[in-house]
Design a protein around this motif. Structure first.
Motif, mmCIF file in Angstrom:
data_model
loop_
_atom_site.group_PDB
_atom_site.id
_atom_site.type_symbol
_atom_site.label_atom_id
_atom_site.label_comp_id
_atom_site.label_asym_id
_atom_site.label_seq_id
_atom_site.Cartn_x
_atom_site.Cartn_y
_atom_site.Cartn_z
ATOM 1 N N PHE A 120 1.098 5.721 -1.050
ATOM 2 C CA PHE A 120 0.169 6.764 -1.296
ATOM 3 C C PHE A 120 1.365 8.015 -1.118
ATOM 4 O O PHE A 120 2.323 8.003 -0.376
ATOM 5 C CB PHE A 120 -0.626 7.198 -0.178
ATOM 6 C CG PHE A 120 -0.119 6.958 1.235
ATOM 7 C CD1 PHE A 120 -0.420 5.771 1.669
ATOM 8 C CD2 PHE A 120 0.554 7.892 1.983
ATOM 9 C CE1 PHE A 120 -0.333 5.386 3.037
ATOM 10 C CE2 PHE A 120 1.002 7.543 3.248
ATOM 11 C CZ PHE A 120 0.625 6.165 3.663
ATOM 12 N N LYS B 109 -5.586 3.083 4.234
ATOM 13 C CA LYS B 109 -4.533 4.057 4.367
ATOM 14 C C LYS B 109 -4.374 4.513 5.843
ATOM 15 O O LYS B 109 -3.307 4.477 6.694
ATOM 16 C CB LYS B 109 -4.582 5.680 3.746
ATOM 17 C CG LYS B 109 -3.712 6.410 3.818
ATOM 18 C CD LYS B 109 -3.899 7.722 3.274
ATOM 19 C CE LYS B 109 -2.633 8.817 3.355
ATOM 20 N NZ LYS B 109 -3.155 10.044 2.521
ATOM 21 N N THR B 110 -5.676 4.730 6.490
ATOM 22 C CA THR B 110 -5.575 5.095 7.941
ATOM 23 C C THR B 110 -5.254 3.948 8.750
ATOM 24 O O THR B 110 -4.348 4.084 9.441
ATOM 25 C CB THR B 110 -7.169 5.344 8.276
ATOM 26 O OG1 THR B 110 -7.504 6.654 7.578
ATOM 27 C CG2 THR B 110 -7.275 5.778 9.665
ATOM 28 N N LEU C 103 -9.007 4.843 1.502
ATOM 29 C CA LEU C 103 -8.699 5.775 2.585
ATOM 30 C C LEU C 103 -8.661 5.098 3.899
ATOM 31 O O LEU C 103 -8.057 5.244 4.805
ATOM 32 C CB LEU C 103 -9.588 7.033 2.509
ATOM 33 C CG LEU C 103 -9.375 7.744 1.306
ATOM 34 C CD1 LEU C 103 -10.449 8.971 1.396
ATOM 35 C CD2 LEU C 103 -7.995 8.502 1.430
ATOM 36 N N LEU D 83 0.695 -1.166 0.019
ATOM 37 C CA LEU D 83 0.035 0.053 0.024
ATOM 38 C C LEU D 83 0.888 1.256 -0.042
ATOM 39 O O LEU D 83 1.825 1.273 0.864
ATOM 40 C CB LEU D 83 -0.878 -0.077 1.208
ATOM 41 C CG LEU D 83 -1.718 1.460 1.212
ATOM 42 C CD1 LEU D 83 -2.604 1.295 0.432
ATOM 43 C CD2 LEU D 83 -2.438 1.249 2.895
ATOM 44 N N LEU E 278 -2.990 6.964 -4.949
ATOM 45 C CA LEU E 278 -3.037 5.993 -3.947
ATOM 46 C C LEU E 278 -2.895 4.730 -4.788
ATOM 47 O O LEU E 278 -3.734 4.441 -5.622
ATOM 48 C CB LEU E 278 -4.689 6.050 -3.176
ATOM 49 C CG LEU E 278 -4.474 6.979 -1.962
ATOM 50 C CD1 LEU E 278 -6.028 6.894 -1.731
ATOM 51 C CD2 LEU E 278 -3.727 6.132 -0.890
#
Length: 258
Positions: free
Chosen positions: A14, A110-111, A107, A12, A76
């Motif tokens: 970003f 991502k968090t 998202l 992952l 992303l």
């Protein structure tokens, strides 16, 4: 279907892509999903696409792909494994739905990745399962008309830029990701003219201008510059379309300018 046994995250990221940033062709051993916030082009397998804000690319394992980012923008992207049936056949660039479902899942991923709370890796794998389901839902309702339009528009732009070069209709069909017959049918349906005829019209328009702007050039030179096989083909088509030969056309325009 179990969620974690067959759905798991590989990577992952970003980051921000610079203007005119090119990512060379490469592939992964897993699925990759790239979510875009800017404009650009990508080639997935043998098919070329354009992307813009709130579109995303889905790339199957071992499928070569590249990217060219026109403007500076965030991106992303996630690599994941999934055995959900039907997912491996959905290579392409797609538009997110009005609720930005795909973006919201990314998202959340991502968090989780940043905060790394207890059992965050298990949560990421659960989110991969959720992502797989929603990819099928979002793409299932949006794939056909959008991708057909995007592919044909890309090929038209390619023809507009390269009409003076030797281009086969089969090569254009391959670029669009269709069979020869299907491509010809879709092109004529969308633009009202056969693809080869479209190329000839572009070449003739270019030649008409060149005959006037470059009086020092031979007719044969203008023909080759415009993309015709030889001057015989050029003269035949020119006279059929204009009623006079290229030489007569040049002389008539020269007299009018005197």
């Amino acid at each position: 279907m179990g969620a974690t046994g067959m759905n798991n995250m590989d990577f992952l990221f970003f980051s921000k892509r610079e203007e005119q940033k090119y990512i060379p062709s490469h592939f992964h051993e897993c699925f990759e999903l790239v979510y875009y916030y800017g404009k650009g082009h990508t080639k997935i397998g043998t098919t070329s696409y354009t992307f813009r804000k709130n579109t995303f690319a889905l790339v199957s394992p071992y499928t070569e792909h590249d990217e060219l980012h026109i403007n500076e923008a965030d991106v992303l992207f996630v690599g994941f494994n999934s055995e959900r049936e039907g997912l491996s056949h959905l290579n392409g660039v797609f538009e997110d739905d009005k609720d930005c479902t795909i973006e919201n899942i990314l998202l959340r991923m991502k968090t989780e990745f940043i905060q790394q709370q207890d059992d965050f890796s298990d949560m990421l794998n659960l989110l991969v399962g959720e992502l797989s389901i929603h990819l099928l839902r979002v793409i299932g309702t949006r794939r056909a008309p959008k991708q057909q339009s995007d592919r044909m528009h890309y090929v038209l732009n390619f023809m507009d830029e390269h009409f003076r070069q030797k281009i086969s209709i089969q090569a254009l069909a391959d670029l669009a990701g269709y069979s020869y017959g299907r491509f010809r049918h879709l092109f004529k349906e969308k633009y009202g003219v056969a693809p080869l005829q479209y190329l000839y019209v572009k070449r003739l328009n270019y030649a008409r201008s060149a005959l006037i702007l470059h009086p020092e050039k031979l007719i044969s030179e203008v023909a080759l510059d415009a993309g015709f096989v030889n001057d015989a083909q050029f003269c035949s088509m020119f006279k059929r379309e204009n009623g006079i030969s290229p030489k007569q056309y040049r002389l008539s325009k020269a007299w009018k300018n005197d």
